[in-house]
Enzyme design. Structure first.
Site, short mmCIF file in Angstrom:
data_model
loop_
_atom_site.label_atom_id
_atom_site.label_comp_id
_atom_site.label_asym_id
_atom_site.label_seq_id
_atom_site.Cartn_x
_atom_site.Cartn_y
_atom_site.Cartn_z
N ARG A 178 -22.65 60.48 -48.89
CA ARG A 178 -22.92 60.63 -47.69
C ARG A 178 -22.90 61.60 -47.21
O ARG A 178 -23.25 61.95 -45.53
CB ARG A 178 -21.80 60.69 -47.30
CG ARG A 178 -20.74 59.14 -47.72
CD ARG A 178 -21.70 57.87 -46.82
NE ARG A 178 -21.08 56.33 -46.93
CZ ARG A 178 -20.74 56.09 -48.24
NH1 ARG A 178 -22.09 56.30 -49.20
NH2 ARG A 178 -20.68 54.60 -48.24
N CYS A 229 -17.14 52.90 -41.18
CA CYS A 229 -15.95 54.30 -41.69
C CYS A 229 -15.53 55.32 -41.19
O CYS A 229 -17.16 55.64 -40.58
CB CYS A 229 -16.26 54.25 -43.21
SG CYS A 229 -15.68 52.96 -44.37
N GLU A 300 -16.73 60.71 -41.23
CA GLU A 300 -18.23 60.57 -42.00
C GLU A 300 -18.87 60.30 -40.79
O GLU A 300 -20.40 60.35 -40.75
CB GLU A 300 -16.82 59.58 -43.16
CG GLU A 300 -18.56 58.38 -43.92
CD GLU A 300 -19.56 57.32 -43.10
OE1 GLU A 300 -20.77 57.63 -43.84
OE2 GLU A 300 -19.49 57.27 -41.59
#
Ligand code: EPU
Length: 308
Positions: A178, A229, A300
């Site tokens: 990520r 998320c 995130e």
């Protein structure tokens, strides 16, 4: 709108062939349906137009930030100072070229996945079903349990803040879980991406993409509005969702922001949540998980805009 904003918008209209709006609510441009006004919202007409307007903004010390579909951002209730640059329709082209798929940064990632599998090209089916644009997915190195977007990337074409164009390659982009260099270096805007793929069996690729999408729709919430998320998974094989669930936080609520009952790493806007509600709930989740397990979760979702 203040005088200086009006002057800024007028100046920008002389530079760009794109769409310019003043005091545009960012809630119209985010999957959360949350976000205050951008001083100036602009959709550039093409790559050259983007280069010209970014150079113009930089020359005047006007801050800017870039959006695709707004699928992974929490924009503050006070909105965005300076320019919100949206990579819209002119950047949505997708074409196949032999074993390559070339996509504008504003194209929906899942459309690019479909174009690849329909052409019998393998390498992107593992990221099927992820919401958002190609540019956002590369910046975030978005992924699923099967793989990440960076895995299949050959190069990206970018515009830099001085209005120059250049190509960057995976070795420049430092992909990891990520993360890519675009998160640290916000002077570069992705315009186009080239994915280098392998020939595969079309029917099998279509089936794989469908099964990745199906797993997503079975496990992830359908109701409410979200940005995927909210936290990264902490290192090792731990899942942030599982930790939040074990801390008993499913259903926790601040205003109209709720921790999903289906997947605890999703915060849902059930109708009229503010950015402050979402952030307060996320902080409560972070504190509780830290107190229970000693783990500090990292966002995130990108937190952007004016939070002062
Ligand atoms: N789990 C729970 N309770 C929950 C949620 C999950 O016990 O509320 C458990 C699951 O049962 C499973 C484990 O946690 O045993 C992992 O859950 P899941 O398979 O849903 O994967 P995840 O690690 O929570 C990651 C990505 C998702 C991606 C899925 C599937 C991150 C932060 N999340 O979630 O990506 O869709 O894998 O590939 O990396 C996103 O990035 O926005 C996102 C949604």
């Amino acid at each position: 709108m203040t005088n200086s904003e009006a002057q800024l918008a007028d100046g920008l209209r002389r530079i760009t062939r794109g769409i310019v709006k003043s005091a545009e609510p960012m809630s119209r441009h985010t999957s959360f349906g949350i976000g205050g006004p951008a001083d100036i919202y602009v959709e550039p007409a093409d790559g050259d137009d983007l280069a010209a307007l970014v150079a113009w903004a930089n020359g005047r010390g006007v801050p800017w930030c870039v959006f695709g579909d707004g699928a992974n951002v929490l924009v503050s209730d006070k909105g965005i100072r300076g320019l919100a640059i949206r990579m819209g329709r002119p950047f949505r082209r997708v074409r196949t070229d032999g074993q390559r798929v070339v996509a504008g940064s504003g194209a929906k990632l899942d459309k690019v996945v479909s174009a690849a599998v329909e052409a019998g090209l393998s390498g992107l089916e593992q990221v099927a079903g992820i919401p958002g644009t190609v540019g956002g997915a590369i910046a975030m190195n978005a992924g699923t349990y099967r793989g990440q977007v960076g895995d299949a990337l050959e190069r990206v074409s970018v515009v830099t803040s001085d209005g120059a164009r250049c190509q960057l390659y995976p070795e420049d982009l430092q992909f990891r879980y990520r993360w890519s260099i675009f998160q640290a270096d916000q002077t570069k805007i992705i315009v186009e991406a080239t994915f280098r793929l392998e020939p595969g069996d079309r029917d099998e690729l279509v089936r794989t993409a469908q099964s990745v999408r199906r797993r997503r729709s079975l496990n992830l919430p359908a109701e409410g509005r979200s940005a995927g998320c909210i936290f990264k998974n902490p290192g090792g094989d731990q899942s942030a969702g599982q930790l939040i669930d074990q801390a008993g936080l499913k259903g926790a609520r601040v205003g109209d922001a709720v921790v999903s009952d289906k997947h605890a790493n999703f915060i849902l806007n059930m109708g009229s949540a503010s950015a402050a509600d979402v952030r307060a709930l996320a902080e409560k989740v972070r504190e509780t998980v830290h107190a229970e397990f000693g783990i500090a979760l990292e966002y995130e979702v990108r937190i952007v805009g004016d939070w002062q």
